[in-house]
Scaffold this active site. Structure first.
Site, mmCIF file in Angstrom:
data_model
loop_
_atom_site.group_PDB
_atom_site.id
_atom_site.type_symbol
_atom_site.label_atom_id
_atom_site.label_comp_id
_atom_site.label_asym_id
_atom_site.label_seq_id
_atom_site.Cartn_x
_atom_site.Cartn_y
_atom_site.Cartn_z
ATOM 1 C CG HIS A 133 -1.808 1.100 1.458
ATOM 2 N ND1 HIS A 133 -3.176 0.980 1.305
ATOM 3 C CD2 HIS A 133 -1.595 2.388 1.826
ATOM 4 C CE1 HIS A 133 -3.746 2.157 1.580
ATOM 5 N NE2 HIS A 133 -2.812 3.021 1.895
ATOM 6 C CB CYS A 172 -3.434 9.335 6.828
ATOM 7 S SG CYS A 172 -3.759 9.109 8.576
ATOM 8 C CG ASN A 202 -4.075 5.341 -1.598
ATOM 9 O OD1 ASN A 202 -5.012 6.015 -1.202
ATOM 10 N ND2 ASN A 202 -3.508 4.416 -0.872
HETATM 11 ZN ZN ZN Z 1 -3.330 4.882 2.809
#
Ligand code: ZN
Length: 314
Positions: A209, A242, A251
């Site tokens: 991720h 975040c 992302n």
């Molecule tokens: Zn993330």
């Protein structure tokens, strides 16, 4: 559908948590439905957090219910604590993605308790799943935030990330995600950590991720890929970030990641032009929001054939 790599779309969760516009439930479901139609097999559709913390997820239960009615997708929800997990179990999602941070400071800010408390809660969630016959088919994943660095603590040693991963593995989870929450990772570091982590995982699904905060997102994904990672998170148009990690942005872009993987000869099962239609839905729903990604703006190379090994193509 045979796939060499699994790409999980996290846009409706990670992508939306920093977006000021609260999307209507129907729009979220139109997005999720269109991604499923494009061939995406797993989607993180919501987060079970208190609406006063993240108003965007006030409709988590309805989004989960709507997503579960869409055929051929694995519906995942992020849960930060036992309360969230209980809501996730009750909603009937296929997979709970529990989250804790390798960095103590980030864990404290993000989920307001120590890492040890987070691990104890995860143990309790696994126990709950294992003891309730109606939950026995629910998968439990665990995402390790700040696995490659933390904007509050700075450097996170690889041995720290691997040590937390070992503790999580011992609790009996079904999947682990190593997350570069703030985009601090670099390819050499990613290689080192994924090499060791894939060995530790011993065949248990391990997901990469990455955030593209500092422009190394796809380079990091490729580094993990070369070490043997075959599962990736990505967000349509690179939305995301975040709220409790200063300076965090989106992302890696789902569309660009699919292009990278298919250009490397790997089948993703996802249709790129169809993702262009999904982009249009999201762009219209989020006016003024930055839509990242280059492949669908530039277009595929002339004569591009998806997932063809280079030698066979020549
Ligand atoms: Zn993330």
């Amino acid at each position: 559908m045979e796939r060499d790599v699994i790409v999980r779309e996290v846009g409706p969760r990670d992508g939306l948590q920093l977006v000021a516009t609260v999307l209507p439930t129907a729009t979220k479901l139109a997005w999720i439905r269109a991604e499923a139609a494009a061939g995406v097999s797993e989607i993180e559709v919501c987060s079970f957090v208190p609406p006063k913390v993240v108003p965007q997820f006030g409709d988590a239960k309805d989004v989960a219910a709507g997503a579960l009615a869409i055929p051929n997708i694995l519906v995942t929800a992020l849960v930060p604590n036992i309360k969230g997990a209980e809501l996730g179990f009750a909603a009937g999602v296929h997979k709970l993605n529990y989250v804790l941070s390798v960095s103590q400071t980030h864990n404290q800010k993000n989920v307001r308790r120590t890492r040890e408390q987070s691990l104890a809660d995860l143990a309790e969630i696994v126990r709950l799943r294992n003891s309730e016959p109606r939950y026995e088919n629910v998968l439990i994943g665990c995402g390790l935030s700040t696995s490659f660095g933390c904007s509050l603590e700075g450097h996170v040693p690889a041995r720290e990330t691997l040590s937390v991963m070992e503790q999580v593995l011992a609790l009996g989870v079904d999947e682990i995600t190593l997350a570069d929450t703030v985009g601090y990772g670099a390819p050499g570091q990613v290689r080192e950590i994924f090499k060791a982590a894939l060995q530790l995982a011993g065949g248990l699904p391990l997901v990469a991720h990455f955030h593209d905060t500092r422009g190394l997102g796809l380079a990091n994904a490729h580094a993990a890929l070369e070490e043997g990672c075959r599962r990736f998170d990505a967000s349509l148009a690179g939305l995301g970030g975040c709220p409790f990690a200063p300076g965090a942005t989106g992302n890696i872009v789902t569309e660009d990641l699919i292009f990278l993987l298919e250009a490397e000869g790997l089948k993703t099962g996802i249709d790129l032009p169809a993702l262009g239609e999904v982009r249009a839905i999201v762009e219209q729903a989020l006016p003024g929001e930055a839509m990242h990604g280059t492949i669908l703006k530039a277009g595929l190379p002339k004569g591009f054939v998806a997932a063809t090994p280079r030698l066979a193509a020549e």
